[in-house]
Design a protein around this motif. Structure first.
Motif, mmCIF file in Angstrom:
data_model
loop_
_atom_site.group_PDB
_atom_site.id
_atom_site.type_symbol
_atom_site.label_atom_id
_atom_site.label_comp_id
_atom_site.label_asym_id
_atom_site.label_seq_id
_atom_site.Cartn_x
_atom_site.Cartn_y
_atom_site.Cartn_z
ATOM 1 N N GLN A 117 0.839 -1.196 0.000
ATOM 2 C CA GLN A 117 0.000 0.000 0.000
ATOM 3 C C GLN A 117 0.877 1.250 0.000
ATOM 4 O OE1 GLN A 117 -3.732 0.301 0.180
ATOM 5 N NE2 GLN A 117 -2.860 2.165 -0.685
ATOM 6 N N ASN A 129 -3.263 0.502 -5.840
ATOM 7 C CA ASN A 129 -2.702 0.445 -4.489
ATOM 8 C C ASN A 129 -2.007 1.748 -4.079
ATOM 9 O OD1 ASN A 129 -0.820 -0.356 -6.521
ATOM 10 N ND2 ASN A 129 0.547 -1.239 -4.981
ATOM 11 N N VAL A 131 -3.106 5.439 -2.629
ATOM 12 C CA VAL A 131 -4.078 6.415 -2.129
ATOM 13 C C VAL A 131 -3.517 7.802 -2.396
ATOM 14 C CG1 VAL A 131 -5.247 7.308 -0.076
ATOM 15 C CG2 VAL A 131 -4.928 4.850 -0.352
ATOM 16 N N SER A 272 -6.124 5.864 10.838
ATOM 17 C CA SER A 272 -7.168 5.076 10.172
ATOM 18 C C SER A 272 -6.638 3.703 9.772
ATOM 19 C CB SER A 272 -7.677 5.820 8.928
ATOM 20 O OG SER A 272 -8.303 7.027 9.292
ATOM 21 N N LEU A 273 -5.394 3.687 9.320
ATOM 22 C CA LEU A 273 -4.783 2.427 8.899
ATOM 23 C C LEU A 273 -4.625 1.479 10.091
ATOM 24 C CD1 LEU A 273 -3.491 1.064 6.382
ATOM 25 C CD2 LEU A 273 -1.308 1.934 7.194
ATOM 26 N N GLY A 276 -8.046 0.114 11.070
ATOM 27 C CA GLY A 276 -8.712 -0.741 10.086
ATOM 28 C C GLY A 276 -8.074 -0.583 8.732
ATOM 29 N N ASN A 277 -8.779 0.091 7.832
ATOM 30 C CA ASN A 277 -8.260 0.321 6.490
ATOM 31 C C ASN A 277 -8.561 1.741 6.049
ATOM 32 O OD1 ASN A 277 -7.252 -2.356 5.740
ATOM 33 N ND2 ASN A 277 -9.402 -2.979 5.819
ATOM 34 N N ILE A 278 -7.788 2.215 5.072
ATOM 35 C CA ILE A 278 -8.091 3.477 4.410
ATOM 36 C C ILE A 278 -9.050 3.151 3.278
ATOM 37 C CG2 ILE A 278 -7.149 5.469 3.192
ATOM 38 C CD1 ILE A 278 -4.458 4.873 4.558
ATOM 39 N N ASP A 279 -10.312 3.506 3.462
ATOM 40 C CA ASP A 279 -11.343 3.078 2.520
ATOM 41 C C ASP A 279 -11.352 3.887 1.221
ATOM 42 O OD1 ASP A 279 -12.262 1.101 4.264
ATOM 43 O OD2 ASP A 279 -13.522 2.531 5.335
ATOM 44 N N GLU A 280 -11.058 5.185 1.322
ATOM 45 C CA GLU A 280 -11.126 6.026 0.139
ATOM 46 C C GLU A 280 -9.840 5.938 -0.669
ATOM 47 O OE1 GLU A 280 -12.835 9.990 0.669
ATOM 48 O OE2 GLU A 280 -13.328 9.437 2.724
ATOM 49 N N ALA A 281 -9.985 6.113 -1.988
ATOM 50 C CA ALA A 281 -8.823 6.042 -2.869
ATOM 51 C C ALA A 281 -8.169 7.403 -3.055
ATOM 52 C CB ALA A 281 -9.232 5.485 -4.231
#
Length: 329
Positions: A117, A129, A131, A272-273, A276-281
């Motif tokens: 990522q 991959n 952001v 955020s990472l 969980g995850n970074i949802d937005e691109a």
């Protein structure tokens, strides 16, 4: 985005002076981290008092508050791919690339390492991959332009860009628009240095603008801009800083700075990472998202009318009533 928190820059300097490593040799054997972050700094590297230092401070705060460890690379010779690949080899959770100049390299390395990522700051990428984070520099620069026009006595102000690129155009066009909004008869001198790392060149360009009666100079030019700010102080004219509050560079000249809240963005995305995850691109951050803003106004005092105007234009930009230009006409 979260509001900007007070960060202690001295921590970074003490760490650097101590010659400490940022990575595992400083940690107890077997320590487990929620995230391992790598960052490739932009051309000017650490100590710029601006773009790179702000991102570094965001990671330092994340290291203090969150269970993360980070490492960094500088690439003054432009060997971006080499530095990125070194970070990839360390099995990072996230690798951050700072600045539009690293975009081509980060996209190439990202395509070669689809499981890794990446985060690109100051550029927009469509690679899966990667952001992307971009800023509406024009909105914060509009506010600087308003302040410049309201404090100028000569009716002439200056802008100095590092390189002729879209991100710098946003600084320039926002500044011009804000100045002309506050004073339609204002004259704005604009020059591009073609270099982010030449303080002497920045001073020379500032001197040229001062010779043309500019009494407020706004550089968006890294170390080149530092030279311009110091030249402004030398001649007793005002200046504005960029990306971070640069008042400390020239405390007799810097009235305010256009804040590009990279430290907050880096911290929040790492947080955020970890959670969980970074949802937005992709993220595009302006005044409404608290991604840009204005540092405290010092040295020059705006009267009640000027203060009201500054507050009014900020509200209108956030609401969309004022749309700030970002490209040259």
């Amino acid at each position: 985005m979260k509001k900007l928190s007070a960060l202690i820059a001295a921590i970074m300097m003490a760490f650097m002076l101590a010659g400490c490593s940022l990575f595992s040799e400083e940690q107890p054997q077997g320590t487990q981290f929620d995230a391992k972050i790598g960052i490739l700094l932009s051309d000017t590297g650490l100590g710029d008092g601006s773009f790179n230092d702000a991102a570094f401070q965001g990671l330092e705060r994340a290291r203090t508050d969150l269970n993360i460890v980070f490492d960094y690379r500088e690439a003054p010779e432009g060997n971006y791919e080499e530095m990125l690949n070194e970070l990839v080899e360390q099995d990072m959770t996230l690798i951050i690339g700072l600045g539009f100049s690293v975009q081509e390299a980060i996209e190439k390395v990202a395509l070669e390492n689809p499981e890794q990522q990446f985060l690109l700051i100051d550029g927009y990428s469509e690679v899966a991959n990667v952001v992307s984070v971009t800023f509406k520099e024009q909105e914060g620069s509009f506010l600087v332009g308003v302040v410049a026009a309201l404090t100028s006595e000569s009716g002439v102000i200056g802008f100095i860009g590092g390189v002729d690129a879209p991100v710098i155009h946003r600084f320039e066009q926002g500044y011009i628009a804000g100045a002309k909004f506050a004073n339609p008869t204002i004259t704005v001198l604009s020059n591009y240095a073609g270099d982010f790392g030449d303080t002497a060149l920045g001073g020379n360009i500032a001197q040229q603008q001062i010779d043309q009666n500019a009494d407020f100079i706004y550089p968006a030019a890294g170390y080149t801009g530092v030279g311009a700010i110091l030249k402004a102080q030398e001649h007793g004219v005002f200046a504005a800083g960029v990306d971070s509050d640069q008042f400390f560079i020239a405390e007799e000249a810097v009235v305010t700075s256009m804040l590009k809240k990279i430290d907050v963005v880096v911290y929040d995305l790492v947080s955020s990472l970890v959670q969980g995850n970074i949802d937005e691109a992709a993220f595009e951050l302006g005044l409404a998202e608290d991604g840009v803003g204005l540092a405290e106004i010092r040295l020059a005092q705006l009267d009640a009318t000027g203060q009201a105007l500054l507050q009014d234009v900020q509200k209108k930009i956030i609401s969309g009533e004022i749309v700030v230009p970002e490209t040259k006409e």
